[in-house]
Design an enzyme around this catalytic site. Structure first.
Site, PDB file in Angstrom:
ATOM      1  N   LYS A  49       0.849  -1.200   0.000  1.00 13.01           N
ATOM      2  CA  LYS A  49       0.000   0.000   0.000  1.00 13.01           C
ATOM      3  C   LYS A  49       0.879   1.241   0.000  1.00 13.01           C
ATOM      4  CE  LYS A  49       0.885   1.532   4.317  1.00 13.01           C
ATOM      5  NZ  LYS A  49       1.446   2.865   4.646  1.00 13.01           N
ATOM      6  N   ASP A 104      -2.167  -1.550  10.292  1.00 16.53           N
ATOM      7  CA  ASP A 104      -2.342  -1.566   8.833  1.00 16.53           C
ATOM      8  C   ASP A 104      -3.018  -2.843   8.329  1.00 16.53           C
ATOM      9  OD1 ASP A 104      -1.263   0.922   8.431  1.00 16.53           O
ATOM     10  OD2 ASP A 104       0.736   0.208   7.908  1.00 16.53           O
TER      11      ASP A 104
END
Length: 284
Positions: free
Chosen positions: A11, A137
């Site tokens: 990401k 995350d």
């Protein structure tokens, strides 16, 4: 099913804002996160020996119970009373400690993969909550695509992704401690905060130039001072055709948004010559 492979995609942060420090010691954040094509491959296989065995092809990664992927497997086995043996093989392509969620996405892949391997049929929303127990995350990595993340990163509002946008990622040799970056951050001294609402509108309307100009990460206030080479990388990105450039997460990876893969590849050659890890990828 005895085995399967799961893509574990990295990401980037298009925005990252820190709002305040919470009573529990964590920081309240608001950030726009986006999946990228750069990925690890996590292979899961049922084995006759009970318990969890983890191996990777990258020697610097922990291959024991301190690995996030191992923790994810242990959590799944405890949560769903799985009496089995499982072998986890991680083929690494995402650089470690880079601000790209390499460890978190591997853990998310284990959660998603075990859900399928054991035919648990648990909804993603439930798996997201499990991911929160592993790391901030991990919930986003379970969901994937694009989202506004709030809280410590676990409160997700899914948004329309900017698919097929070309990016270049550069990771210099320096390492960054996320804990140190947050400890050094003085929220009162932050000069510029991201405009989340404006960025969401640009993303919705696919105004790539506006997205590029609106990139903002308040953690740059700390990390760029600790590692001035990141300033050089950002500046070089822009000089070599990037529409915009930003550090991802707490760093040290820096990415640039480009008009085409050809432009990104041309710029990549210059960063490779300086000994960086360089990846041409796409937002997905």
């Amino acid at each position: 099913m005895d085995k399967l492979d799961v893509d574990a995609k990295g990401k980037i942060n298009l925005t990252l804002d820190v709002l305040f420090k919470r009573p529990d010691g964590y920081h309240e954040v608001e950030m726009i996160m986006h999946t990228i094509s750069l990925k690890d491959t996590v292979s899961l296989e049922l084995i006759s020996t009970p318990g969890i065995k983890l191996i990777t092809d990258y020697p610097k990664i922990l291959q024991n119970e301190d690995n996030l992927a191992y923790k994810a497997a242990k959590l799944m086995m405890e949560k769903y009373s799985l009496d089995a043996g499982i072998l986890i093989k991680i083929h690494k392509s995402i650089p470690i400690a880079a601000g790209l969620a390499g460890g978190s996405t591997d853990a998310a892949a284990v959660i998603l993969g075990m859900n399928e391997l054991f035919d648990l049929k648990r909804p993603k929303e439930e798996l997201v909550l499990l991911g929160k127990e592993i790391g901030a995350d991990v919930p986003f990595c379970v969901m994937g695509k694009a989202a506004v993340a709030r809280g410590i990163g676990e409160k997700l509002t899914m948004i329309k992704p900017l698919s097929d946008v070309d990016i270049l990622i550069v990771k210099p040799k320096c390492g960054v401690s996320t804990r140190e970056v947050y400890n050094r951050l003085n929220i009162k001294n932050i000069k510029s905060h991201p405009n989340t609402d404006a960025m969401l509108e640009h993303i919705e309307k696919r105004k790539i130039d506006k997205v590029a100009s609106g990139l903002c990460n308040v953690l740059e206030e700390v990390t760029l001072k600790l590692h001035p080479v990141l300033c050089d990388i950002k500046e070089s990105m822009l000089q070599n055709g990037a529409l915009g450039s930003l550090m991802s997460g707490s760093g040290p990876s820096v990415f640039g948004i480009f008009e085409s893969a050809k432009d990104a590849e041309k710029a990549a050659e210059k960063f490779l010559r300086k000994g960086n890890e360089v990846f041409v990828a796409k937002m997905e």
